[in-house]
Design a protein around this motif. Structure first.
Motif, mmCIF file in Angstrom:
data_model
loop_
_atom_site.group_PDB
_atom_site.id
_atom_site.type_symbol
_atom_site.label_atom_id
_atom_site.label_comp_id
_atom_site.label_asym_id
_atom_site.label_seq_id
_atom_site.Cartn_x
_atom_site.Cartn_y
_atom_site.Cartn_z
ATOM 1 N N GLN A 219 0.833 -1.206 0.000
ATOM 2 C CA GLN A 219 0.000 0.000 0.000
ATOM 3 C C GLN A 219 0.868 1.257 0.000
ATOM 4 O O GLN A 219 0.416 2.334 -0.396
ATOM 5 C CB GLN A 219 -0.928 0.014 1.224
ATOM 6 N N ALA A 220 2.109 1.128 0.442
ATOM 7 C CA ALA A 220 3.025 2.274 0.471
ATOM 8 C C ALA A 220 3.825 2.409 -0.818
ATOM 9 O O ALA A 220 4.686 3.294 -0.902
ATOM 10 C CB ALA A 220 3.979 2.152 1.663
ATOM 11 N N LEU A 221 3.560 1.581 -1.826
ATOM 12 C CA LEU A 221 4.338 1.685 -3.061
ATOM 13 C C LEU A 221 4.116 3.026 -3.776
ATOM 14 O O LEU A 221 5.078 3.611 -4.284
ATOM 15 C CB LEU A 221 4.005 0.518 -3.990
ATOM 16 N N PRO A 222 2.877 3.561 -3.832
ATOM 17 C CA PRO A 222 2.740 4.898 -4.420
ATOM 18 C C PRO A 222 3.555 5.966 -3.680
ATOM 19 O O PRO A 222 4.026 6.925 -4.297
ATOM 20 C CB PRO A 222 1.234 5.167 -4.327
ATOM 21 N N LEU A 223 3.725 5.799 -2.372
ATOM 22 C CA LEU A 223 4.579 6.723 -1.622
ATOM 23 C C LEU A 223 6.005 6.662 -2.142
ATOM 24 O O LEU A 223 6.676 7.694 -2.266
ATOM 25 C CB LEU A 223 4.538 6.362 -0.140
ATOM 26 N N ARG A 224 6.469 5.454 -2.453
ATOM 27 C CA ARG A 224 7.825 5.305 -3.016
ATOM 28 C C ARG A 224 7.915 5.974 -4.385
ATOM 29 O O ARG A 224 8.950 6.577 -4.723
ATOM 30 C CB ARG A 224 8.156 3.812 -3.119
#
Length: 343
Positions: A219-224
């Motif tokens: 779920q944090a991949l867009p943050l990356r």
């Protein structure tokens, strides 16, 4: 639009002092209580034993993660143990000597070899030489996705073609469809292959997050992807809404992970980084609260040679903004644009 964000990030001036006053229970920690890259309660005994030359606890830890299919933790532990073995390889050498076919030892050996190759001026040549080690690790346990994350990293470093990378990617997601490490490696391959094509990176990250469970680290991949855009300084501008959506998705994930725990600290440090770039000071302050005393080298080592000191100064800046005092807005301490490392 956020064109200026990729050029000038609102990070604290390097000369500013931080406060070290005592804190209430659950409140901000004094600077001297903040820990950099602290291992969690499971990894710490393995590192202590390895420092004594004993590989037994590391073996037990990695075997347990494989048996329970704890792929995210296994990936993190492999990375940390390999980093330790770079300067203290004796315990790993002893492990391989006594159990040359142990899948955990084989994977650790392959990770260490790739790490060493990445740091070498002869990177491409060294990466070619370690290919058999990655193959051996993948054969050690056919259900383990971590060797395939390593293979994806290797392919990115070797500048492999898209067809070959897609074959590796397909093998990785068959084993763990939502494994963060494999997704992050694929995202970084996209970023390296199509430099400046942040739209494609966001599209990939958003699709992965949408397909994953609400508590999955992916779920944090867009943050990356947002971090990649904000620190790159090239390519077409993206709408501010897309960056905010990436941060919001990670904010929704954060309470689902343990509070004040070393395990999710890397994600929360990255989230704080992006929130500061977006000048979302109250949200950044809340993530600091959930994060507790844990600083991680990444992402702060991308903008400073003193990641802990930089984290503390950014933390102080967040508190200033929350108190109604305007924070400083200089660029990276290294000067010029902020650029992520290549490994």
């Amino acid at each position: 639009m956020v064109g200026t964000m990729a050029m000038q990030l609102p990070f604290i001036r390097p000369g500013r002092m931080t406060r070290t006053a005592s804190h209430p229970v659950g409140g901000p920690r004094p600077d001297d209580e903040v820990l950099l890259d602290a291992p969690d309660a499971r990894l710490s005994p393995a590192l202590v034993a390895a420092a004594r030359g004993d590989h037994g606890p590391a073996s037990g830890l990695l075997q347990a993660t494989r048996a329970a299919a704890e792929w995210e933790r296994r990936d993190r532990y492999i990375t940390r143990l390999a980093a330790f073995a770079r300067s203290r390889p004796d315990w790993l050498d002893a492990w391989l000597a006594t159990a040359p076919h142990d899948p955990d030892a084989l994977l650790l050996r392959a990770q260490l070899a790739v790490d060493r190759a990445w740091q070498s001026p002869a990177r491409a040549e060294m990466l070619r030489e370690v290919s058999p080690l990655i193959t051996a690790a993948a054969r050690g346990d056919h259900g383990d996705p971590v060797p395939w994350r390593l293979a994806l990293d290797h392919a990115r470093g070797a500048q492999a073609g898209h067809t070959y990378f897609e074959q590796l990617w397909a093998a990785a997601v068959r084993r763990a469809p939502h494994h963060y490490g494999c997704h992050e490696s694929a995202l970084r391959y996209l970023a390296a292959s199509w430099h400046g094509s942040h739209q494609e990176c966001f599209d990939f990250a958003d699709r992965a997050a949408q397909d994953a469970p609400a508590d999955a680290l992916v779920q944090a991949l867009p943050l990356r992807a947002a971090f990649g855009y904000l620190t790159d300084g090239c390519g077409p501008e993206l709408p501010r809404e897309r960056l905010d959506a990436a941060a919001d998705r990670a904010i929704a994930l954060s309470p689902r992970l343990p509070a004040a725990d070393p395990w999710p600290a890397r994600m929360r440090n990255l989230l704080v980084f992006v929130l500061v770039c977006l000048e979302r000071w109250p949200d950044a302050q809340e993530q600091l609260r959930l994060n507790g005393p844990y600083a991680t080298s990444f992402p702060w080592d991308q903008v400073s040679d003193d990641p802990l000191g930089h984290f503390l100064r950014v933390r102080d800046d967040i508190r200033s903004a929350a108190a109604g005092r305007p924070p400083g807005h200089p660029r990276s301490e290294r000067g010029g644009r902020v650029r992520p490392g290549d490994h």
